[in-house]
Design a protein around this motif. Structure first.
Motif, short mmCIF file in Angstrom:
data_model
loop_
_atom_site.label_atom_id
_atom_site.label_comp_id
_atom_site.label_asym_id
_atom_site.label_seq_id
_atom_site.Cartn_x
_atom_site.Cartn_y
_atom_site.Cartn_z
N PHE A 171 0.85 -1.19 0.00
CA PHE A 171 0.00 0.00 0.00
C PHE A 171 0.89 1.24 0.00
N ASN A 172 0.89 1.96 -1.10
CA ASN A 172 1.70 3.17 -1.25
C ASN A 172 3.17 2.90 -0.93
N GLU A 173 3.74 1.93 -1.64
CA GLU A 173 5.14 1.53 -1.42
C GLU A 173 6.03 1.90 -2.61
N ALA A 174 5.67 2.93 -3.35
CA ALA A 174 6.45 3.29 -4.54
C ALA A 174 7.91 3.60 -4.21
N GLY A 175 8.17 4.06 -3.01
CA GLY A 175 9.52 4.44 -2.64
C GLY A 175 10.48 3.27 -2.52
N LEU A 176 9.95 2.05 -2.32
CA LEU A 176 10.84 0.92 -2.04
C LEU A 176 10.49 -0.35 -2.81
N ILE A 177 9.34 -0.40 -3.44
CA ILE A 177 8.85 -1.66 -4.01
C ILE A 177 9.80 -2.22 -5.06
#
Length: 250
Positions: free
Chosen positions: A37-43
């Motif tokens: 959920f809203n993990e664009a920074g690390l996915i």
């Protein structure tokens, strides 16, 4: 998942066209499921680590408002999407159901915030392959747990005592998100607690089903990012309430 919720969008279920093959053939029968959920920074980083070892990785994008789904697909993962945020428990159940439909013999959930280690998940899945258990549970306390921040350590110790009293499971870590299931175990699990109480509910179901389980030592990386994403101490009271309600209406 709530029976009234829309089914997940699986339009990207094949991953990106031409995505490079990856992974260790020892895990050809395994699916890794990653609620996000809203993990664009690390996915992308997390998936890069996973796909170096595991051929089959599915991300369950739980209603993210950022580029989590696009980045996951670009990294070679299968992507399933909830149209709205339902919570980690619901995303985990969606992933389990998907992996079972794909014929998985072993299933390993993995957090999207980078706190777990791929090598640890590989050890849990290997334990299932040895046939000694149907559920492998990670424990940060079997190796001492000295890296666990003190306030969280106290909270987790209390959770262990509570879980032992409620389920009679002789565990050392009650809320570790790193686990692995055989197909038989995953088929017996039905998560009703959409949000964080699902961790206690899972242990309750393992106890009721009498599935053989085993704890193995794992490490947890406590970064500023994972701590910000993780459960706060005050949330424990809401988790406890949700769990007790789920037991009453189970």
């Amino acid at each position: 998942m709530d029976a009234q919720a829309s089914p997940p969008d699986t339009a990207g279920a094949r991953g990106p066209a031409g995505a490079a093959a990856a992974g260790d053939e020892r895990f050809d029968d395994a699916w890794i499921i990653v609620p996000a959920f809203n993990e664009a920074g690390l996915i992308a980083h997390v998936l890069g680590e996973l796909r170096a070892t595991f051929p089959h990785v599915a991300v369950i994008d739980d209603g993210s408002a950022d580029a989590t789904a696009d980045l996951a697909r670009a990294a070679g993962a299968v992507v399933l999407r909830h149209p709205v945020n339902l919570g980690q428990g619901a995303a985990l159940q969606t992933g389990l159901d998907f992996a079972l439909r794909r014929g998985a013999a072993r299933i390993g959930p993995f957090d999207a915030d980078g706190q777990h280690r791929v090598d640890d998940l590989a050890e849990l899945l290997a334990a299932l392959e040895e046939g000694v258990c149907d559920v492998a549970l990670g424990s940060r306390f079997l190796s001492g747990g000295d890296d666990v921040p003190r306030p969280r350590r106290l909270l987790l110790r209390a959770a262990v005592a509570f879980t032992r009293a409620m389920t009679s499971l002789r565990i050392t870590d009650a809320h570790n998100g790193l686990r692995a299931f055989t197909r038989r175990a995953a088929s017996a699990v039905h998560i009703h607690s959409n949000r964080m109480a699902h961790a206690s509910e899972l242990l309750d179901q393992i106890a009721r089903s009498k599935l053989p389980y085993r704890e193995l030592p794992v490490s947890v990386r406590y970064t500023d990012y994972s701590m910000a994403k993780g459960q706060r101490s005050l949330d424990a009271f809401r988790v406890l309430t949700d769990y007790l309600v789920s037991r009453v209406f189970d």
